[in-house]
Design a protein around this motif. Structure first.
Motif, PDB file in Angstrom:
ATOM      1  N   UNK A  15       0.834  -1.208   0.000  1.00  0.00           N
ATOM      2  CA  UNK A  15       0.000   0.000   0.000  1.00  0.00           C
ATOM      3  C   UNK A  15       0.868   1.257   0.000  1.00  0.00           C
ATOM      4  N   UNK A  16       1.958   1.249   0.791  1.00  0.00           N
ATOM      5  CA  UNK A  16       2.864   2.400   0.834  1.00  0.00           C
ATOM      6  C   UNK A  16       3.565   2.592  -0.507  1.00  0.00           C
ATOM      7  N   UNK A  17       4.055   1.491  -1.077  1.00  0.00           N
ATOM      8  CA  UNK A  17       4.753   1.575  -2.371  1.00  0.00           C
ATOM      9  C   UNK A  17       3.817   2.111  -3.448  1.00  0.00           C
ATOM     10  N   UNK A  18       2.593   1.597  -3.475  1.00  0.00           N
ATOM     11  CA  UNK A  18       1.640   2.028  -4.493  1.00  0.00           C
ATOM     12  C   UNK A  18       1.229   3.489  -4.321  1.00  0.00           C
ATOM     13  N   UNK A  19       1.300   4.009  -3.093  1.00  0.00           N
ATOM     14  CA  UNK A  19       0.953   5.414  -2.869  1.00  0.00           C
ATOM     15  C   UNK A  19       1.985   6.356  -3.476  1.00  0.00           C
ATOM     16  N   UNK A  22       2.180   6.879  -8.271  1.00  0.00           N
ATOM     17  CA  UNK A  22       1.583   7.906  -9.146  1.00  0.00           C
ATOM     18  C   UNK A  22       2.522   9.062  -9.477  1.00  0.00           C
ATOM     19  N   UNK A  23       3.567   9.271  -8.654  1.00  0.00           N
ATOM     20  CA  UNK A  23       4.544  10.322  -8.942  1.00  0.00           C
ATOM     21  C   UNK A  23       5.510   9.921 -10.049  1.00  0.00           C
ATOM     22  N   UNK A  24       5.390   8.682 -10.537  1.00  0.00           N
ATOM     23  CA  UNK A  24       6.301   8.162 -11.568  1.00  0.00           C
ATOM     24  C   UNK A  24       5.504   7.692 -12.787  1.00  0.00           C
ATOM     25  N   UNK A 189      13.011   3.644  -6.068  1.00  0.00           N
ATOM     26  CA  UNK A 189      12.416   3.819  -7.402  1.00  0.00           C
ATOM     27  C   UNK A 189      13.327   4.651  -8.303  1.00  0.00           C
ATOM     28  N   UNK A 190      13.930   5.709  -7.746  1.00  0.00           N
ATOM     29  CA  UNK A 190      14.879   6.505  -8.544  1.00  0.00           C
ATOM     30  C   UNK A 190      16.074   5.655  -8.948  1.00  0.00           C
ATOM     31  N   UNK A 191      16.555   4.802  -8.042  1.00  0.00           N
ATOM     32  CA  UNK A 191      17.679   3.920  -8.359  1.00  0.00           C
ATOM     33  C   UNK A 191      17.306   2.960  -9.481  1.00  0.00           C
ATOM     34  N   UNK A 192      16.088   2.405  -9.442  1.00  0.00           N
ATOM     35  CA  UNK A 192      15.650   1.474 -10.489  1.00  0.00           C
ATOM     36  C   UNK A 192      15.536   2.169 -11.837  1.00  0.00           C
ATOM     37  N   UNK A 193      15.073   3.413 -11.838  1.00  0.00           N
ATOM     38  CA  UNK A 193      14.985   4.152 -13.104  1.00  0.00           C
ATOM     39  C   UNK A 193      16.367   4.411 -13.681  1.00  0.00           C
TER      40      UNK A 193
END
Length: 432
Positions: A15-19, A22-24, A189-193
């Motif tokens: 739930x936290x990850x999915x919140x 939307x910024x990505x 998420x920034x690292x994965x991008x």
């Protein structure tokens, strides 16, 4: 093109990850929730080919996924150290009145926890910690925390595993779950991008496939006219042009029987199944695999890739016709492709360069030897075994071992008798 990201986690972490997602807008998410660790692999496997990367909510699902060896794309998990743990400890001390030394922890390493407490300015250190590598069951963690609580050594448990938290609550043990923070998720998420951008760059790197083909062995009788010679070469070129089109590359000749194909790293990685197999040249293009010796070079420029391709071809030729080797831009060599026994070795090790200066052996030879020892999981080897792994004559292998022994880098630690009548083989212990 969007990054297809598989996200697996417990319900609250997911739930936290999915919140944050939307910024990505550049990320397309495939969410998967699990309730039992034993279900993770079964939930994961149907989707292994549907995503470019995987993000896990914690260390346990990540470790279980990695252990399957079925996931061939990058994976990461959200760490629970830092702000995640600080928030939990703040709640315990200020709202519940429980101090750090009255709590049992799990997951973290002792170095991580000690460093965090120092940075947070918490004077009283921890007393109880259950660190683990890889995966662990919720029952095992719950047993650890419960036993300490029932013996009145602790007042509460702090766990990173959702299923352990639920199990502890079911047993009546005060349990507090360390959840990922939005900041932690954002960082990963920034690292994965960035990783995704790097991989796309690597896929588009120049790759050169340098091949030596002897088509004349197929000509009957061993004698042939110049017309037959020319026809054989033309037929080979026609077949190679079809193969080059399959690689989406370009072909040029580099002398009699030698051909160079320029393509991309991503395409060659795909057709060789991540540099493990040889394409079905005979079935698809009519080129006999046993007549082809090949070196694949990867480089930052076309020139560097071609140099690496030539070096790889030399390594392949050392092993005989029909072998394929790869030389990467980080100076590592892998191969032979399509063989059960593959080795990987590097040219860049300073230690091996120093050993090379002490001996008459090249860095390449020492790198191969180092790779063989690591793959075998032992520093002990005899000349016959070394010869088999390096595909050289036993006498050449003996020379290598004797040279290392003369410089104190190898020592004879025993003998083996392959059969009652055979000459005993010296077993060497090597310290590179």
């Amino acid at each position: 093109m969007k990054l297809r990201l598989g996200v697996m986690g417990a319900d609250d972490s997911l739930e936290i990850i999915q919140s944050v997602l939307p910024d990505f807008p550049e990320i397309e998410c495939l969410p998967i929730v699990y309730w039992k660790e034993e279900d993770i692999v079964d939930l994961l496997l149907p989707h292994v080919d549907e995503v470019d990367m995987w993000l896990f909510s914690g260390k346990v699902p990540y470790a279980l996924a990695k252990a399957t060896e079925r996931v061939q794309v990058p994976m990461a998990y959200v760490p629970h150290i830092g702000a995640s743990l600080y928030r939990t400890l703040l709640h315990l001390s200020h709202e519940i009145g429980i101090q750090v030394n009255e709590v049992s922890f799990d997951t973290f390493s002792s170095d991580e926890l000690e460093h965090f407490l120092q940075e947070a300015g918490i004077a009283d250190g921890y007393s109880w910690l259950r660190h683990y590598e890889g995966a662990i069951s919720a029952t095992e963690l719950a047993d650890y925390h419960e036993s300490l609580w029932r013996e009145k050594k602790t007042k509460a448990a702090v766990t990173c595993l959702r299923t352990a938290d639920l199990e502890l609550k079911k047993r009546g043990v005060p349990s507090y779950r360390v959840l990922p923070t939005r900041a932690g998720v954002l960082s990963v998420l920034h690292m994965l991008l960035r990783t995704n951008e790097m991989l796309h760059f690597k896929d588009s790197q120049i790759a050169v496939q340098m091949m030596e083909i002897d088509p004349f062995r197929e000509l009957a009788g061993g004698t042939f006219s110049t017309d037959e010679w020319q026809n054989a070469e033309i037929k080979t070129m026609e077949k190679l042009l079809r193969y080059t089109k399959y690689l989406q590359g370009s072909l040029k000749t580099a002398g009699p029987g030698r051909y160079v194909i320029f393509t991309t790293r991503g395409r060659l990685q795909e057709v060789t199944h991540d540099y493990k197999t040889i394409p079905d040249l005979e079935g698809m293009f009519g080129i006999r695999a046993d007549l082809v010796t090949c070196g694949i070079g990867i480089g930052k420029t076309a020139y560097e890739a071609e140099i690496h391709g030539g070096t790889a071809l030399l390594h392949a030729k050392e092993r005989g016709t029909g072998n394929w080797m790869v030389f990467f831009d980080d100076k590592s060599v892998v191969g032979p492709l399509g063989r059960d026994e593959q080795i990987a070795y590097r040219y860049s090790s300073q230690q091996l360069q120093e050993v090379s200066r002490q001996t008459s052996l090249s860095v390449a030879t020492l790198s191969k030897l180092d790779s063989i020892l690591k793959k075998r999981g032992t520093a002990m080897i005899n000349a016959h075994e070394l010869a088999q792994h390096m595909q050289i004559l036993p006498r050449s292998a003996r020379r290598i071992l004797i040279e290392l022994e003369s410089k104190g880098i190898a020592e004879v630690v025993g003998e083996e008798s392959p059969n009652p009548r055979g000459r005993p083989r010296k077993v060497y212990k090597i310290t590179l």
